[in-house]
Design a protein around this motif. Sequence first.
Motif, PDB file in Angstrom:
ATOM      1  N   ASP A 194      13.419   2.865   1.942  1.00 35.50           N
ATOM      2  CA  ASP A 194      12.819   3.804   2.889  1.00 35.50           C
ATOM      3  C   ASP A 194      13.611   3.878   4.196  1.00 35.50           C
ATOM      4  O   ASP A 194      13.889   4.968   4.691  1.00 35.50           O
ATOM      5  CB  ASP A 194      11.371   3.412   3.183  1.00 35.50           C
ATOM      6  CG  ASP A 194      10.621   4.507   3.931  1.00 35.50           C
ATOM      7  OD1 ASP A 194      10.373   5.560   3.323  1.00 35.50           O
ATOM      8  OD2 ASP A 194      10.318   4.309   5.113  1.00 35.50           O
ATOM      9  N   LEU A 195      13.988   2.714   4.746  1.00 29.37           N
ATOM     10  CA  LEU A 195      14.734   2.706   6.008  1.00 29.37           C
ATOM     11  C   LEU A 195      16.230   2.879   5.798  1.00 29.37           C
ATOM     12  O   LEU A 195      16.957   3.185   6.748  1.00 29.37           O
ATOM     13  CB  LEU A 195      14.456   1.396   6.768  1.00 29.37           C
ATOM     14  CG  LEU A 195      12.984   1.141   7.141  1.00 29.37           C
ATOM     15  CD1 LEU A 195      12.866  -0.126   7.969  1.00 29.37           C
ATOM     16  CD2 LEU A 195      12.401   2.322   7.908  1.00 29.37           C
ATOM     17  N   LYS A 252       0.819  -1.202   0.000  1.00 28.10           N
ATOM     18  CA  LYS A 252       0.000   0.000   0.000  1.00 28.10           C
ATOM     19  C   LYS A 252       0.857   1.258   0.000  1.00 28.10           C
ATOM     20  O   LYS A 252       0.440   2.308  -0.467  1.00 28.10           O
ATOM     21  CB  LYS A 252      -0.925   0.002   1.210  1.00 28.10           C
ATOM     22  CG  LYS A 252      -2.043  -1.031   1.152  1.00 28.10           C
ATOM     23  CD  LYS A 252      -2.944  -0.911   2.362  1.00 28.10           C
ATOM     24  CE  LYS A 252      -4.080  -1.909   2.304  1.00 28.10           C
ATOM     25  NZ  LYS A 252      -4.972  -1.797   3.474  1.00 28.10           N
ATOM     26  N   LEU A 253       2.072   1.159   0.570  1.00 26.24           N
ATOM     27  CA  LEU A 253       2.962   2.319   0.641  1.00 26.24           C
ATOM     28  C   LEU A 253       3.692   2.565  -0.672  1.00 26.24           C
ATOM     29  O   LEU A 253       4.446   3.514  -0.795  1.00 26.24           O
ATOM     30  CB  LEU A 253       3.982   2.125   1.773  1.00 26.24           C
ATOM     31  CG  LEU A 253       3.397   2.044   3.188  1.00 26.24           C
ATOM     32  CD1 LEU A 253       4.511   1.807   4.199  1.00 26.24           C
ATOM     33  CD2 LEU A 253       2.646   3.325   3.524  1.00 26.24           C
ATOM     34  N   CYS A 310       7.760  -0.897 -12.954  1.00 21.06           N
ATOM     35  CA  CYS A 310       6.392  -0.849 -12.429  1.00 21.06           C
ATOM     36  C   CYS A 310       5.970   0.605 -12.210  1.00 21.06           C
ATOM     37  O   CYS A 310       6.690   1.393 -11.595  1.00 21.06           O
ATOM     38  CB  CYS A 310       6.308  -1.622 -11.115  1.00 21.06           C
ATOM     39  SG  CYS A 310       4.689  -1.514 -10.291  1.00 21.06           S
ATOM     40  N   GLN A 311       4.781   0.946 -12.685  1.00 16.18           N
ATOM     41  CA  GLN A 311       4.287   2.323 -12.624  1.00 16.18           C
ATOM     42  C   GLN A 311       3.306   2.571 -11.475  1.00 16.18           C
ATOM     43  O   GLN A 311       2.706   3.645 -11.403  1.00 16.18           O
ATOM     44  CB  GLN A 311       3.607   2.684 -13.948  1.00 16.18           C
ATOM     45  CG  GLN A 311       4.513   2.598 -15.159  1.00 16.18           C
ATOM     46  CD  GLN A 311       5.702   3.534 -15.049  1.00 16.18           C
ATOM     47  OE1 GLN A 311       5.527   4.761 -14.954  1.00 16.18           O
ATOM     48  NE2 GLN A 311       6.910   2.985 -15.060  1.00 16.18           N
ATOM     49  N   TYR A 312       3.167   1.595 -10.567  1.00 17.72           N
ATOM     50  CA  TYR A 312       2.233   1.791  -9.455  1.00 17.72           C
ATOM     51  C   TYR A 312       2.686   2.966  -8.585  1.00 17.72           C
ATOM     52  O   TYR A 312       3.856   3.061  -8.211  1.00 17.72           O
ATOM     53  CB  TYR A 312       2.148   0.531  -8.591  1.00 17.72           C
ATOM     54  CG  TYR A 312       1.294   0.722  -7.352  1.00 17.72           C
ATOM     55  CD1 TYR A 312      -0.082   0.563  -7.395  1.00 17.72           C
ATOM     56  CD2 TYR A 312       1.875   1.083  -6.144  1.00 17.72           C
ATOM     57  CE1 TYR A 312      -0.871   0.749  -6.270  1.00 17.72           C
ATOM     58  CE2 TYR A 312       1.100   1.271  -5.004  1.00 17.72           C
ATOM     59  CZ  TYR A 312      -0.269   1.103  -5.075  1.00 17.72           C
ATOM     60  OH  TYR A 312      -1.040   1.295  -3.957  1.00 17.72           O
ATOM     61  N   VAL A 313       1.744   3.861  -8.244  1.00 10.73           N
ATOM     62  CA  VAL A 313       2.025   5.014  -7.389  1.00 10.73           C
ATOM     63  C   VAL A 313       1.013   5.036  -6.249  1.00 10.73           C
ATOM     64  O   VAL A 313      -0.203   4.977  -6.485  1.00 10.73           O
ATOM     65  CB  VAL A 313       1.940   6.338  -8.180  1.00 10.73           C
ATOM     66  CG1 VAL A 313       2.159   7.535  -7.245  1.00 10.73           C
ATOM     67  CG2 VAL A 313       2.961   6.358  -9.310  1.00 10.73           C
ATOM     68  N   ASN A 314       1.513   5.110  -5.022  1.00 13.74           N
ATOM     69  CA  ASN A 314       0.627   5.177  -3.873  1.00 13.74           C
ATOM     70  C   ASN A 314      -0.086   6.526  -3.852  1.00 13.74           C
ATOM     71  O   ASN A 314       0.538   7.578  -3.987  1.00 13.74           O
ATOM     72  CB  ASN A 314       1.429   4.995  -2.575  1.00 13.74           C
ATOM     73  CG  ASN A 314       0.550   5.098  -1.340  1.00 13.74           C
ATOM     74  OD1 ASN A 314       0.428   6.164  -0.758  1.00 13.74           O
ATOM     75  ND2 ASN A 314      -0.053   3.992  -0.954  1.00 13.74           N
ATOM     76  N   ALA A 315      -1.395   6.495  -3.689  1.00 13.41           N
ATOM     77  CA  ALA A 315      -2.204   7.715  -3.762  1.00 13.41           C
ATOM     78  C   ALA A 315      -1.869   8.717  -2.663  1.00 13.41           C
ATOM     79  O   ALA A 315      -1.975   9.924  -2.862  1.00 13.41           O
ATOM     80  CB  ALA A 315      -3.692   7.357  -3.702  1.00 13.41           C
ATOM     81  N   GLN A 316      -1.452   8.235  -1.487  1.00 11.30           N
ATOM     82  CA  GLN A 316      -1.175   9.145  -0.371  1.00 11.30           C
ATOM     83  C   GLN A 316       0.269   9.637  -0.363  1.00 11.30           C
ATOM     84  O   GLN A 316       0.530  10.830  -0.246  1.00 11.30           O
ATOM     85  CB  GLN A 316      -1.491   8.436   0.950  1.00 11.30           C
ATOM     86  CG  GLN A 316      -2.969   8.110   1.126  1.00 11.30           C
ATOM     87  CD  GLN A 316      -3.259   7.420   2.444  1.00 11.30           C
ATOM     88  OE1 GLN A 316      -2.402   6.743   2.992  1.00 11.30           O
ATOM     89  NE2 GLN A 316      -4.461   7.601   2.957  1.00 11.30           N
ATOM     90  N   THR A 317       1.209   8.706  -0.484  1.00 15.41           N
ATOM     91  CA  THR A 317       2.629   9.085  -0.383  1.00 15.41           C
ATOM     92  C   THR A 317       3.224   9.528  -1.705  1.00 15.41           C
ATOM     93  O   THR A 317       4.289  10.122  -1.738  1.00 15.41           O
ATOM     94  CB  THR A 317       3.461   7.914   0.147  1.00 15.41           C
ATOM     95  OG1 THR A 317       3.443   6.836  -0.820  1.00 15.41           O
ATOM     96  CG2 THR A 317       2.900   7.396   1.461  1.00 15.41           C
ATOM     97  N   ARG A 318       2.521   9.185  -2.817  1.00 19.53           N
ATOM     98  CA  ARG A 318       3.005   9.453  -4.170  1.00 19.53           C
ATOM     99  C   ARG A 318       4.292   8.682  -4.463  1.00 19.53           C
ATOM    100  O   ARG A 318       5.041   9.025  -5.378  1.00 19.53           O
ATOM    101  CB  ARG A 318       3.233  10.957  -4.421  1.00 19.53           C
ATOM    102  CG  ARG A 318       2.038  11.845  -4.115  1.00 19.53           C
ATOM    103  CD  ARG A 318       0.772  11.336  -4.780  1.00 19.53           C
ATOM    104  NE  ARG A 318       0.886  11.276  -6.236  1.00 19.53           N
ATOM    105  CZ  ARG A 318       0.009  10.671  -7.033  1.00 19.53           C
ATOM    106  NH1 ARG A 318      -1.018  10.029  -6.516  1.00 19.53           N
ATOM    107  NH2 ARG A 318       0.185  10.651  -8.342  1.00 19.53           N
TER     108      ARG A 318
END
Length: 262
Positions: A15-16, A2-3, A214-222
Amino acid sequence: MKLGFASTYDFVTKDLGYEPASAMRRITAALVIREIPEIKEKIADRSLSLSVISQAQSFLRRKAKDSGQKISIEEKVDLYKKLENKSARETEKELFKIAPELCLKFKEKETALSENLTELKFVIDAETKAKMDELKLWMSHQNPTMTQAEFFKIMVEKLHGQMAKKKMFADSSGQKITQSTSDAETGTSAAKNRSRNIPSAVKRQVWQRDQGCCQYVNAQTRKKCGSRYQVQFDHVHPFRHLGDHSAENLRLLCGKHNRYRD
């Protein structure tokens, strides 16, 4: 997911900020703790290090694969008890003592020497070695003093080129596509006669546009996934809902985000 990350590994490294080897050790330890909660205390009191846990898990996976049987929790707990307060080298010796043939068969090691260099160590059987020597002999007119590393690089580049070409001309199921003049492409037929085959020219256009990522982009974090693993062609407006095969309606998604979207 989801992120916007394709995997836990991507999250821990990107991220970490952990280095790849360190990230894998932490992910492995987390999975072990989920299965054997008391391991958390062993890590806390330093009787078991992350490196030793990683070695043990690799050993257990290989043992299960080699035997074709699932390893019981009791057997895993017993193994970890034997490895308490042992160094990585001592653990290697202990595992070899338990199953020498297994350790020899699956003994692999990957060590990052620098940003651009990685040392690989693995064992091959006599048949593979003979084939490799024969290939090097055939290529000796090009490079009579070819090293193992040079040979490995040539083989990887050759296979990579073949797979990249195949990927560009394949659909998400791995089937080669052929040039199609289906009604779905002309938009003049009934839905039941539409073909799932995407024109090769359109596939090339989408692959190049999305740079194989992959072109998936999280709607909240972008956050954009960007993974190149198991990338598939996906219809933005679903094919089953009369989505067409135009480049504008196609994008690349990794397998996980394609399934997540569904």
